[in-house]
Design an enzyme around this catalytic site. Structure first.
Site, PDB file in Angstrom:
ATOM      1  CG  ASP A  99      36.003   1.067  67.157  1.00  0.00           C
ATOM      2  OD1 ASP A  99      36.073   0.229  66.222  1.00  0.00           O
ATOM      3  OD2 ASP A  99      35.717   0.752  68.329  1.00  0.00           O
TER       4      ASP A  99
ATOM      5  CB  SER B  27      43.999 -12.785  55.411  1.00  0.00           C
ATOM      6  OG  SER B  27      44.993 -13.654  55.903  1.00  0.00           O
TER       7      SER B  27
ATOM      8  CE1 TYR C 168      43.086 -11.700  60.893  1.00  0.00           C
ATOM      9  CE2 TYR C 168      44.169 -13.552  59.813  1.00  0.00           C
ATOM     10  CZ  TYR C 168      43.948 -12.192  59.922  1.00  0.00           C
ATOM     11  OH  TYR C 168      44.591 -11.321  59.071  1.00  0.00           O
TER      12      TYR C 168
ATOM     13  CE  LYS D   1      41.618 -10.038  57.944  1.00  0.00           C
ATOM     14  NZ  LYS D   1      41.596  -8.636  57.493  1.00  0.00           N
TER      15      LYS D   1
HETATM   16  P1  NAD Z   1      48.899  -4.054  62.503  1.00  0.00           P
HETATM   17  O1  NAD Z   1      48.416  -4.622  63.793  1.00  0.00           O
HETATM   18  O2  NAD Z   1      50.336  -3.739  62.352  1.00  0.00           O
HETATM   19  O3  NAD Z   1      48.058  -2.744  62.129  1.00  0.00           O
HETATM   20  C1  NAD Z   1      46.664  -2.739  62.241  1.00  0.00           C
HETATM   21  C2  NAD Z   1      46.198  -1.334  62.523  1.00  0.00           C
HETATM   22  O4  NAD Z   1      44.765  -1.376  62.629  1.00  0.00           O
HETATM   23  C3  NAD Z   1      46.729  -0.766  63.845  1.00  0.00           C
HETATM   24  O5  NAD Z   1      47.279   0.517  63.618  1.00  0.00           O
HETATM   25  C4  NAD Z   1      45.499  -0.697  64.738  1.00  0.00           C
HETATM   26  O6  NAD Z   1      45.508   0.398  65.645  1.00  0.00           O
HETATM   27  C5  NAD Z   1      44.378  -0.541  63.720  1.00  0.00           C
HETATM   28  N1  NAD Z   1      43.084  -0.977  64.247  1.00  0.00           N
HETATM   29  C6  NAD Z   1      42.824  -2.067  65.010  1.00  0.00           C
HETATM   30  N2  NAD Z   1      41.526  -2.086  65.344  1.00  0.00           N
HETATM   31  C7  NAD Z   1      40.949  -0.996  64.783  1.00  0.00           C
HETATM   32  C8  NAD Z   1      39.637  -0.467  64.787  1.00  0.00           C
HETATM   33  N3  NAD Z   1      38.652  -1.065  65.460  1.00  0.00           N
HETATM   34  N4  NAD Z   1      39.410   0.663  64.097  1.00  0.00           N
HETATM   35  C9  NAD Z   1      40.406   1.301  63.437  1.00  0.00           C
HETATM   36  N5  NAD Z   1      41.666   0.851  63.405  1.00  0.00           N
HETATM   37  C10 NAD Z   1      41.934  -0.283  64.087  1.00  0.00           C
HETATM   38  O7  NAD Z   1      48.429  -5.116  61.387  1.00  0.00           O
HETATM   39  P2  NAD Z   1      48.837  -5.275  59.841  1.00  0.00           P
HETATM   40  O8  NAD Z   1      49.702  -6.450  59.747  1.00  0.00           O
HETATM   41  O9  NAD Z   1      49.244  -3.980  59.269  1.00  0.00           O
HETATM   42  O10 NAD Z   1      47.399  -5.705  59.265  1.00  0.00           O
HETATM   43  C11 NAD Z   1      46.607  -4.854  58.462  1.00  0.00           C
HETATM   44  C12 NAD Z   1      45.523  -5.700  57.816  1.00  0.00           C
HETATM   45  O11 NAD Z   1      46.140  -6.732  57.037  1.00  0.00           O
HETATM   46  C13 NAD Z   1      44.604  -6.406  58.804  1.00  0.00           C
HETATM   47  O12 NAD Z   1      43.281  -6.437  58.284  1.00  0.00           O
HETATM   48  C14 NAD Z   1      45.174  -7.813  58.838  1.00  0.00           C
HETATM   49  O13 NAD Z   1      44.219  -8.761  59.238  1.00  0.00           O
HETATM   50  C15 NAD Z   1      45.598  -7.982  57.394  1.00  0.00           C
HETATM   51  N6  NAD Z   1      46.590  -9.002  57.140  1.00  0.00           N
HETATM   52  C16 NAD Z   1      47.821  -8.939  57.740  1.00  0.00           C
HETATM   53  C17 NAD Z   1      48.744  -9.937  57.467  1.00  0.00           C
HETATM   54  C18 NAD Z   1      50.101  -9.948  58.096  1.00  0.00           C
HETATM   55  O14 NAD Z   1      50.808 -10.961  57.948  1.00  0.00           O
HETATM   56  N7  NAD Z   1      50.524  -8.900  58.785  1.00  0.00           N
HETATM   57  C19 NAD Z   1      48.405 -10.978  56.590  1.00  0.00           C
HETATM   58  C20 NAD Z   1      47.151 -10.989  55.998  1.00  0.00           C
HETATM   59  C21 NAD Z   1      46.257  -9.996  56.276  1.00  0.00           C
END
Ligand code: NAD
Length: 262
Positions: free
Chosen positions: A64, A144, A157, A161
């Site tokens: 975590d 992001s 959010y 970020k």
């Molecule tokens: P996702 O939800 O598919 O994957 C996120 C992963 O993080 C999951 O496996 C989850 O178990 C893990 N996680 C959550 N809380 C946690 C914690 N406290 N400790 C350890 N692991 C933890 O999301 P994603 O789309 O792959 O996003 C990954 C990153 O990219 C994030 O920081 C998200 O904010 C950022 N992001 C995503 C997008 C998008 O459009 N998907 C856009 C911009 C930024």
């Protein structure tokens, strides 16, 4: 790419699925030894196993990122297995679609704790390890488009970020003298499971009226005309972990298909 990640020891948090899994896979394909770290230890284990089956070198760690003791333990496990830490990706993150007036203090703190405090803790603990090793390192944070502009249904959010960008700049200025670079990158819309949850939230709050309306509407102004998949992002993330990025620090690289032009 002229730089290399070959034999670099790299941790990717939030790598049990989505973007982080894609990043870890690409790093491993390019010869890095990767620790797949996630709150969901089972998912992290599956991703690491897939990497090994494809011929890569990976371990998995349950963590975590908002809990300092667990982050310390994650780094200790990686150092025990591979001998050092070269690069940390602070990628784990959570989100929520919620109109500004409905954001509760609990919502705000929950998101801030993972997305922002998690980056602070990860950076501090990685720097401690890298300083002890004495030959620098790299920290790469997942920001992001929400770290560059505020959107009405993502106030908390976006705040979390923007904090990632601030922490990146402050850390770059703090640790350059240790040979540690700190950068972040900003995806736009990546089609991961995160969007399923954002879509459900939007329906629940009455922001949208049908499934997938949210991602469709949110993506309508992407200059390159489509949402991204992890494959679109990993060129930049592997570059930021490689020697080719050695002279870059404190920067935010947009990888959003042209959503935010700055
Ligand atoms: P996702 O939800 O598919 O994957 C996120 C992963 O993080 C999951 O496996 C989850 O178990 C893990 N996680 C959550 N809380 C946690 C914690 N406290 N400790 C350890 N692991 C933890 O999301 P994603 O789309 O792959 O996003 C990954 C990153 O990219 C994030 O920081 C998200 O904010 C950022 N992001 C995503 C997008 C998008 O459009 N998907 C856009 C911009 C930024």
């Amino acid at each position: 790419m002229s730089g290399s990640v070959k034999d670099k020891i790299i941790i990717v948090t939030g790598a049990g699925r989505g973007l982080g899994a894609g990043m870890a896979g690409d790093l491993a394909r390019n010869g890095a030894k990767v620790a797949v770290a996630d709150l969901n230890a089972d998912n992290a284990g599956s991703v690491a196993e897939q990497i090994r089956q494809a011929g890569g070198d990976a371990i998995s760690v349950g963590v975590d990122v908002s809990d300092r003791a667990q982050v310390k333990e994650m780094i200790a496990k990686v150092v025990e297995k591979y001998g050092r830490l070269d690069v940390l990706f602070n990628n784990a993150g959570i989100s929520q679609t919620c109109p500004f007036m409905d954001v509760t203090e609990e919502d705000f703190i929950r998101i801030y704790k993972v997305n922002s405090l998690g980056v602070l803790i990860g950076t501090q603990e990685a720097v401690r390890q890298m300083r002890a090793q004495g030959h620098g390192g790299k920290i790469v944070n997942t920001a992001s488009i929400a770290g560059k502009q505020g959107w009405p249904d993502y106030a908390h959010y976006c705040a979390s970020k923007f904090a990632v960008v601030a922490l990146t700049q402050a850390a770059a200025r703090s640790f350059a003298k240790d040979g540690i670079t700190v950068n972040c990158f900003s995806p736009g819309v990546v089609a991961t499971e995160l969007w399923k949850q954002l879509d459900d939230d939007a329906l629940q709050h009455g922001i949208t009226s049908k499934p997938e309306q949210l991602i469709t509407e949110f993506s309508s102004n992407i200059l390159l005309g489509r949402v991204s998949v992890p494959k679109d992002i990993v060129g930049v993330t592997t570059f930021l972990a490689s020697d080719a990025s050695d002279y870059i620090t404190g920067q935010t690289i947009m990888v959003d298909g042209g959503m935010v032009l700055i």
